[in-house]
Design a protein around this motif. Structure first.
Motif, PDB file in Angstrom:
ATOM      1  N   ALA A  23     -99.627  -7.000 -42.417  1.00  0.00           N
ATOM      2  CA  ALA A  23     -98.588  -7.879 -42.355  1.00  0.00           C
ATOM      3  C   ALA A  23     -97.534  -7.767 -43.263  1.00  0.00           C
ATOM      4  CB  ALA A  23     -99.412  -9.258 -42.502  1.00  0.00           C
ATOM      5  N   SER A  24     -97.742  -7.295 -44.436  1.00  0.00           N
ATOM      6  CA  SER A  24     -96.687  -7.371 -45.473  1.00  0.00           C
ATOM      7  C   SER A  24     -95.580  -6.227 -45.208  1.00  0.00           C
ATOM      8  CB  SER A  24     -97.322  -7.020 -46.964  1.00  0.00           C
ATOM      9  OG  SER A  24     -97.994  -6.055 -47.317  1.00  0.00           O
ATOM     10  N   VAL A  25     -95.812  -5.114 -44.766  1.00  0.00           N
ATOM     11  CA  VAL A  25     -94.933  -4.079 -44.501  1.00  0.00           C
ATOM     12  C   VAL A  25     -93.982  -4.609 -43.367  1.00  0.00           C
ATOM     13  CG1 VAL A  25     -94.742  -1.778 -43.429  1.00  0.00           C
ATOM     14  CG2 VAL A  25     -96.216  -2.089 -45.446  1.00  0.00           C
ATOM     15  N   PRO A  26     -94.382  -4.790 -42.313  1.00  0.00           N
ATOM     16  CA  PRO A  26     -93.666  -5.618 -41.162  1.00  0.00           C
ATOM     17  C   PRO A  26     -92.634  -6.740 -41.694  1.00  0.00           C
ATOM     18  CG  PRO A  26     -95.678  -5.345 -40.136  1.00  0.00           C
ATOM     19  CD  PRO A  26     -95.621  -5.069 -41.613  1.00  0.00           C
ATOM     20  N   ARG A  27     -93.209  -7.446 -42.512  1.00  0.00           N
ATOM     21  CA  ARG A  27     -92.419  -8.700 -42.872  1.00  0.00           C
ATOM     22  C   ARG A  27     -91.400  -8.271 -43.835  1.00  0.00           C
ATOM     23  NH1 ARG A  27     -96.266 -11.403 -45.050  1.00  0.00           N
ATOM     24  NH2 ARG A  27     -96.389 -10.413 -47.048  1.00  0.00           N
ATOM     25  N   GLU A  28     -91.621  -7.388 -44.881  1.00  0.00           N
ATOM     26  CA  GLU A  28     -90.471  -6.560 -45.637  1.00  0.00           C
ATOM     27  C   GLU A  28     -89.451  -6.077 -44.682  1.00  0.00           C
ATOM     28  OE1 GLU A  28     -89.890  -7.276 -48.776  1.00  0.00           O
ATOM     29  OE2 GLU A  28     -91.487  -8.751 -48.347  1.00  0.00           O
ATOM     30  N   ILE A  29     -89.955  -5.105 -43.722  1.00  0.00           N
ATOM     31  CA  ILE A  29     -88.869  -4.445 -42.889  1.00  0.00           C
ATOM     32  C   ILE A  29     -88.256  -5.444 -42.215  1.00  0.00           C
ATOM     33  CG2 ILE A  29     -88.699  -2.968 -41.105  1.00  0.00           C
ATOM     34  CD1 ILE A  29     -91.173  -1.403 -42.124  1.00  0.00           C
ATOM     35  N   MET A  30     -88.712  -6.528 -41.774  1.00  0.00           N
ATOM     36  CA  MET A  30     -87.884  -7.513 -40.923  1.00  0.00           C
ATOM     37  C   MET A  30     -86.856  -8.225 -41.847  1.00  0.00           C
ATOM     38  SD  MET A  30     -88.821  -7.456 -37.942  1.00  0.00           S
ATOM     39  CE  MET A  30     -87.844  -8.703 -37.039  1.00  0.00           C
ATOM     40  N   ALA A  31     -87.220  -8.292 -42.956  1.00  0.00           N
ATOM     41  CA  ALA A  31     -86.347  -8.990 -44.004  1.00  0.00           C
ATOM     42  C   ALA A  31     -85.073  -8.062 -44.130  1.00  0.00           C
ATOM     43  CB  ALA A  31     -86.794  -9.220 -45.255  1.00  0.00           C
ATOM     44  N   HIS A  32     -85.180  -6.760 -43.789  1.00  0.00           N
ATOM     45  CA  HIS A  32     -83.943  -5.757 -44.101  1.00  0.00           C
ATOM     46  C   HIS A  32     -83.519  -5.226 -42.853  1.00  0.00           C
ATOM     47  CE1 HIS A  32     -84.321  -6.147 -48.601  1.00  0.00           C
ATOM     48  NE2 HIS A  32     -85.721  -6.386 -48.436  1.00  0.00           N
ATOM     49  N   LEU A  33     -83.978  -5.656 -41.700  1.00  0.00           N
ATOM     50  CA  LEU A  33     -83.610  -4.825 -40.368  1.00  0.00           C
ATOM     51  C   LEU A  33     -82.383  -4.699 -40.204  1.00  0.00           C
ATOM     52  CD1 LEU A  33     -85.492  -4.143 -38.214  1.00  0.00           C
ATOM     53  CD2 LEU A  33     -85.329  -6.181 -37.010  1.00  0.00           C
ATOM     54  N   ASP A  34     -81.419  -5.406 -40.593  1.00  0.00           N
ATOM     55  CA  ASP A  34     -79.865  -4.996 -40.514  1.00  0.00           C
ATOM     56  C   ASP A  34     -79.626  -3.924 -41.372  1.00  0.00           C
ATOM     57  OD1 ASP A  34     -80.199  -6.450 -42.865  1.00  0.00           O
ATOM     58  OD2 ASP A  34     -78.339  -7.361 -42.990  1.00  0.00           O
ATOM     59  N   GLU A  35     -80.439  -3.365 -42.299  1.00  0.00           N
ATOM     60  CA  GLU A  35     -79.948  -2.049 -42.857  1.00  0.00           C
ATOM     61  C   GLU A  35     -80.615  -0.947 -42.445  1.00  0.00           C
ATOM     62  OE1 GLU A  35     -80.821  -2.819 -47.228  1.00  0.00           O
ATOM     63  OE2 GLU A  35     -80.973  -4.758 -46.684  1.00  0.00           O
ATOM     64  N   ILE A  36     -81.389  -1.282 -41.242  1.00  0.00           N
ATOM     65  CA  ILE A  36     -82.235  -0.035 -40.654  1.00  0.00           C
ATOM     66  C   ILE A  36     -81.556   0.441 -39.382  1.00  0.00           C
ATOM     67  CG2 ILE A  36     -84.484   0.669 -39.730  1.00  0.00           C
ATOM     68  CD1 ILE A  36     -85.817  -1.354 -41.793  1.00  0.00           C
ATOM     69  N   THR A  37     -81.344   1.674 -39.143  1.00  0.00           N
ATOM     70  CA  THR A  37     -80.624   2.215 -37.932  1.00  0.00           C
ATOM     71  C   THR A  37     -81.530   2.147 -36.789  1.00  0.00           C
ATOM     72  OG1 THR A  37     -81.520   4.629 -38.038  1.00  0.00           O
ATOM     73  CG2 THR A  37     -79.552   3.901 -39.295  1.00  0.00           C
ATOM     74  N   ALA A  38     -80.859   1.800 -35.544  1.00  0.00           N
ATOM     75  CA  ALA A  38     -81.713   1.829 -34.160  1.00  0.00           C
ATOM     76  C   ALA A  38     -82.395   3.021 -34.099  1.00  0.00           C
ATOM     77  CB  ALA A  38     -80.684   1.898 -33.248  1.00  0.00           C
ATOM     78  N   ASN A  39     -81.935   4.119 -34.654  1.00  0.00           N
ATOM     79  CA  ASN A  39     -82.927   5.209 -34.201  1.00  0.00           C
ATOM     80  C   ASN A  39     -84.225   4.997 -35.067  1.00  0.00           C
ATOM     81  OD1 ASN A  39     -83.314   8.231 -33.809  1.00  0.00           O
ATOM     82  ND2 ASN A  39     -83.463   8.667 -35.672  1.00  0.00           N
ATOM     83  N   THR A  40     -84.134   4.564 -36.304  1.00  0.00           N
ATOM     84  CA  THR A  40     -85.712   4.392 -37.287  1.00  0.00           C
ATOM     85  C   THR A  40     -86.312   3.383 -36.583  1.00  0.00           C
ATOM     86  OG1 THR A  40     -84.135   5.286 -39.222  1.00  0.00           O
ATOM     87  CG2 THR A  40     -86.304   3.698 -39.433  1.00  0.00           C
ATOM     88  N   ILE A  41     -85.732   2.446 -36.043  1.00  0.00           N
ATOM     89  CA  ILE A  41     -86.565   1.254 -35.470  1.00  0.00           C
ATOM     90  C   ILE A  41     -87.208   1.983 -34.237  1.00  0.00           C
ATOM     91  CG2 ILE A  41     -86.465  -0.792 -34.053  1.00  0.00           C
ATOM     92  CD1 ILE A  41     -83.772  -1.529 -35.807  1.00  0.00           C
ATOM     93  N   SER A  42     -86.540   2.757 -33.590  1.00  0.00           N
ATOM     94  CA  SER A  42     -87.262   3.442 -32.355  1.00  0.00           C
ATOM     95  C   SER A  42     -88.481   4.451 -32.952  1.00  0.00           C
ATOM     96  CB  SER A  42     -86.229   4.161 -31.358  1.00  0.00           C
ATOM     97  OG  SER A  42     -85.466   3.632 -30.952  1.00  0.00           O
ATOM     98  N   VAL A  43     -88.155   4.904 -33.930  1.00  0.00           N
ATOM     99  CA  VAL A  43     -89.272   5.961 -34.525  1.00  0.00           C
ATOM    100  C   VAL A  43     -90.377   5.150 -35.006  1.00  0.00           C
ATOM    101  CG1 VAL A  43     -89.782   7.561 -36.303  1.00  0.00           C
ATOM    102  CG2 VAL A  43     -87.822   7.843 -35.045  1.00  0.00           C
ATOM    103  N   ILE A  44     -90.172   4.067 -35.367  1.00  0.00           N
ATOM    104  CA  ILE A  44     -91.421   3.114 -35.935  1.00  0.00           C
ATOM    105  C   ILE A  44     -91.978   2.555 -34.896  1.00  0.00           C
ATOM    106  CG2 ILE A  44     -91.537   0.786 -36.993  1.00  0.00           C
ATOM    107  CD1 ILE A  44     -89.324   1.649 -38.941  1.00  0.00           C
ATOM    108  N   ILE A  45     -91.181   2.101 -33.800  1.00  0.00           N
ATOM    109  CA  ILE A  45     -91.930   1.428 -32.594  1.00  0.00           C
ATOM    110  C   ILE A  45     -92.719   2.472 -31.954  1.00  0.00           C
ATOM    111  CG2 ILE A  45     -91.627   0.907 -30.074  1.00  0.00           C
ATOM    112  CD1 ILE A  45     -89.107  -0.509 -31.122  1.00  0.00           C
ATOM    113  N   ARG A  46     -92.377   3.728 -31.933  1.00  0.00           N
ATOM    114  CA  ARG A  46     -93.352   5.099 -31.458  1.00  0.00           C
ATOM    115  C   ARG A  46     -94.496   5.212 -32.218  1.00  0.00           C
ATOM    116  NH1 ARG A  46     -90.677  10.178 -32.787  1.00  0.00           N
ATOM    117  NH2 ARG A  46     -91.803  10.014 -34.361  1.00  0.00           N
ATOM    118  N   ASP A  47     -93.972   5.135 -33.479  1.00  0.00           N
ATOM    119  CA  ASP A  47     -95.307   5.442 -34.303  1.00  0.00           C
ATOM    120  C   ASP A  47     -96.558   4.370 -34.109  1.00  0.00           C
ATOM    121  OD1 ASP A  47     -94.201   7.873 -35.319  1.00  0.00           O
ATOM    122  OD2 ASP A  47     -93.514   6.816 -37.327  1.00  0.00           O
ATOM    123  N   ILE A  48     -96.013   3.140 -34.072  1.00  0.00           N
ATOM    124  CA  ILE A  48     -97.026   2.042 -34.098  1.00  0.00           C
ATOM    125  C   ILE A  48     -97.965   2.052 -32.558  1.00  0.00           C
ATOM    126  CG2 ILE A  48     -97.141  -0.172 -33.824  1.00  0.00           C
ATOM    127  CD1 ILE A  48     -94.800  -0.504 -35.965  1.00  0.00           C
TER     128      ILE A  48
END
Length: 80
Positions: A23-48
């Motif tokens: 719960a805490s890792v997703p919460r912190e990532i969501m708080a900084h989502l505007d700083e994370i690239t679309a490519n990294t978001i796609s990688v995170i989705i794939r990993d999960i």
């Protein structure tokens, strides 16, 4: 180290744990989502989505799937 690397590493670490970090890792990532690239978001989705959650971690899997839904919404928002 960039925020993208930190986010991806944090997710990969947290996926192997049955604890509050699901719960805490997703919460912190969501708080900084505007700083994370679309490519990294796609990688995170794939990993999960490819993670092996094993036995007894249903609540953790639910947290991760909610996070994936939120990340997909963000990608949709960025590419509309």
């Amino acid at each position: 180290m960039s925020i993208d690397n930190i986010a991806a590493c944090a997710v990969r670490y947290a996926l192997t744990r049955a604890s509050y970090v699901s719960a805490s890792v997703p919460r912190e990532i969501m708080a900084h989502l505007d700083e994370i690239t679309a490519n990294t978001i796609s990688v995170i989705i794939r990993d999960i989505t490819k993670a092996d959650y094993g036995d007894g971690m249903a609540c953790d899997r639910e947290n991760w799937m909610r996070f994936v839904a939120d990340l997909n919404k963000e990608l949709d928002r960025r590419f509309v």
